[in-house]
Design an enzyme around this catalytic site. Structure first.
Site, PDB file in Angstrom:
ATOM      1  N   ASN A  74       0.831  -1.221   0.000  1.00  0.00           N
ATOM      2  CA  ASN A  74       0.000   0.000   0.000  1.00  0.00           C
ATOM      3  C   ASN A  74       0.859   1.263   0.000  1.00  0.00           C
ATOM      4  OD1 ASN A  74       0.946   0.193   2.577  1.00  0.00           O
ATOM      5  ND2 ASN A  74      -1.023  -0.087   3.587  1.00  0.00           N
ATOM      6  N   LEU A  75       2.170   1.091  -0.044  1.00  0.00           N
ATOM      7  CA  LEU A  75       3.124   2.206  -0.084  1.00  0.00           C
ATOM      8  C   LEU A  75       3.000   3.129   1.135  1.00  0.00           C
ATOM      9  CD1 LEU A  75       3.122   3.125  -3.913  1.00  0.00           C
ATOM     10  CD2 LEU A  75       4.580   1.514  -2.685  1.00  0.00           C
ATOM     11  N   ASN A 131      18.925  -8.043  13.652  1.00  0.00           N
ATOM     12  CA  ASN A 131      18.831  -6.648  13.177  1.00  0.00           C
ATOM     13  C   ASN A 131      19.242  -6.478  11.719  1.00  0.00           C
ATOM     14  OD1 ASN A 131      18.651  -6.487  16.098  1.00  0.00           O
ATOM     15  ND2 ASN A 131      18.787  -4.285  15.783  1.00  0.00           N
ATOM     16  N   HIS A 151      16.374   3.549  13.222  1.00  0.00           N
ATOM     17  CA  HIS A 151      17.378   2.494  13.391  1.00  0.00           C
ATOM     18  C   HIS A 151      18.787   3.059  13.534  1.00  0.00           C
ATOM     19  CE1 HIS A 151      14.003   0.257  11.548  1.00  0.00           C
ATOM     20  NE2 HIS A 151      14.342  -0.609  12.485  1.00  0.00           N
ATOM     21  N   ALA A 170       4.774  -7.223   5.161  1.00  0.00           N
ATOM     22  CA  ALA A 170       4.006  -5.978   5.330  1.00  0.00           C
ATOM     23  C   ALA A 170       3.592  -5.750   6.779  1.00  0.00           C
ATOM     24  CB  ALA A 170       2.786  -6.005   4.416  1.00  0.00           C
ATOM     25  N   ALA A 171       4.571  -5.685   7.656  1.00  0.00           N
ATOM     26  CA  ALA A 171       4.235  -5.464   9.069  1.00  0.00           C
ATOM     27  C   ALA A 171       4.874  -4.167   9.558  1.00  0.00           C
ATOM     28  CB  ALA A 171       4.757  -6.622   9.907  1.00  0.00           C
ATOM     29  N   TYR A 225       5.141  -5.219  19.620  1.00  0.00           N
ATOM     30  CA  TYR A 225       5.659  -5.665  18.327  1.00  0.00           C
ATOM     31  C   TYR A 225       6.033  -7.157  18.379  1.00  0.00           C
ATOM     32  CZ  TYR A 225       9.004  -6.543  14.634  1.00  0.00           C
ATOM     33  OH  TYR A 225       9.675  -7.113  13.586  1.00  0.00           O
TER      34      TYR A 225
END
Ligand code: UFG
Length: 328
Positions: A30-31, A168, A187, A72-73, A139
């Protein structure tokens, strides 16, 4: 045809670059955080939502999907502490919609992006897949919930799946065409490199009183291309029938503290960072380092790229991004 949900994101777009070498790929994204430009031109792109049954049905109607990979999370530990609803809605709710539509179209092969955050505060230095999972933030919990759901779906519906617990992710594609580009960036490695490029005033070290060698958090950094390659072997295992339900850690097996990462960035770039020592960030475990021997033993995958080369690739990408911005 392989469906890559979230293929415009950081890790998804690197996976597509590898996958497209041997497979036809359709990307659904979905960008919201990913980028159109990051999707390899050879892949088919459909803009749509993971949580929209209608958008998913369109893809499954049109293409003959052999397997699905799900990137997609939402994936920020800190943000998940502030906005758990957002995390459970998308990471659990929308993933269930995807699984429902897969069942409807008899697609039963699934590769799931999970995380080291499922382990919480591990009781061992080197985490194996047998280490107890006790996530300490929404998360990590959202990812672990899907892991349980996958196991149930395997038993009841014959789903075949591979769960990959990333440590990571860092670094950029070898040509520097694509790389990490989050907005806002949270990050460590990109933040340090942006600072060294003059795009940030200073950097903060979150917590200096952890029970680690130098008091800062230790993480296991793994190159995105190594991650991408692990997905390819996992997919081959599913498609050949070798794998039915498997969970693997994906790490380098070597931990670096926040201070060591900053020092390595300074060495690689030849520049000095201005560092502020700050409070701990909520939800951060002191140490997360993987043993990834299981996937090496079973599928022959091993991380090949170490921290210095990870940072070198990220540096090439950040310099390129900065030049592109400057010329716009
Ligand atoms: N850190 C700083 N300063 C910063 C940014 C980060 O000190 O400006 C520290 C963090 O507190 C942490 C370490 O650097 O100790 C690494 O932080 P990142 O934000 O780069 O990564 P995380 O370890 O929080 O999380 C990442 C992914 C998660 C995944 C996890 C697995 O974002 O999705 O790795 O280990 F679950």
């Amino acid at each position: 045809m392989i469906l890559v949900v979230g293929g415009a994101g950081y890790i998804g777009s690197h996976l597509v670059k590898e996958l497209i070498k041997t497979k036809e790929v359709v990307v659904l994204d979905n960008l919201s955080t990913g980028h159109r430009w990051a999707i390899d031109k050879k892949a088919i792109f459909v803009q749509g939502d993971l949580g929209s049954e209608k958008d998913l049905v369109k893809v499954f109607e049109k293409y003959s999907i052999e397997a699905v990979m799900h990137f997609a999370a939402f994936s920020l530990v800190g943000e998940s502490m502030q906005a758990p609803q957002k995390y459970y809605d998308n990471n659990v709710g929308a993933t269930l919609t995807l699984l429902r539509v897969m069942r409807k179209y008899n697609v039963n092969k699934f590769i799931f992006s999970s995380t080291a955050a499922t382990y919480g505060i591990p009781s061992v230095d080197m985490i194996t897949e047998e280490t107890a999972t006790n996530p300490i933030n929404p998360y990590g919990r959202s990812k672990l919930m899907i892991e349980h759901i996958l196991a149930d779906f395997a038993l009841s519906y014959g789903l075949k799946y591979v769960t990959l617990r990333y440590f990571n992710a860092a670094g950029a594609y070898e040509t520097a065409e694509i790389g990490e580009d989050h907005d806002p960036e949270t990050h460590l490695i990109p933040i340090v490199l942006e600072h060294l490029l003059g795009q940030r005033e200073q950097i903060s070290v979150f917590g200096t009183d952890y029970e680690t060698q130098d008091g800062t958090c230790i993480r296991d950094y793994i190159h995105v291309t190594d991650l991408a390659k692990a997905h390819i072997v996992a997919m081959q295992g599913l498609l050949s029938g070798q794998l039915k339900a498997a969970t693997y850690n994906l790490g380098n097996g070597k931990g670096y503290s926040v201070k060591e990462v900053i020092e390595t960035c300074e060495r690689v770039t030849g520049r000095r960072a201005k560092v502020e020592l700050a409070e701990r960030r909520l939800g951060d475990p002191a140490r997360l380092v993987a043993l990834s021997e299981k996937i090496e033993r079973e599928l022959g995958w091993k991380a090949e790229i170490g921290l210095e080369a990870i940072i070198e690739s990220a540096w090439r990408w950040h310099q390129r991004k900065s030049d592109t911005l400057a010329s716009q």
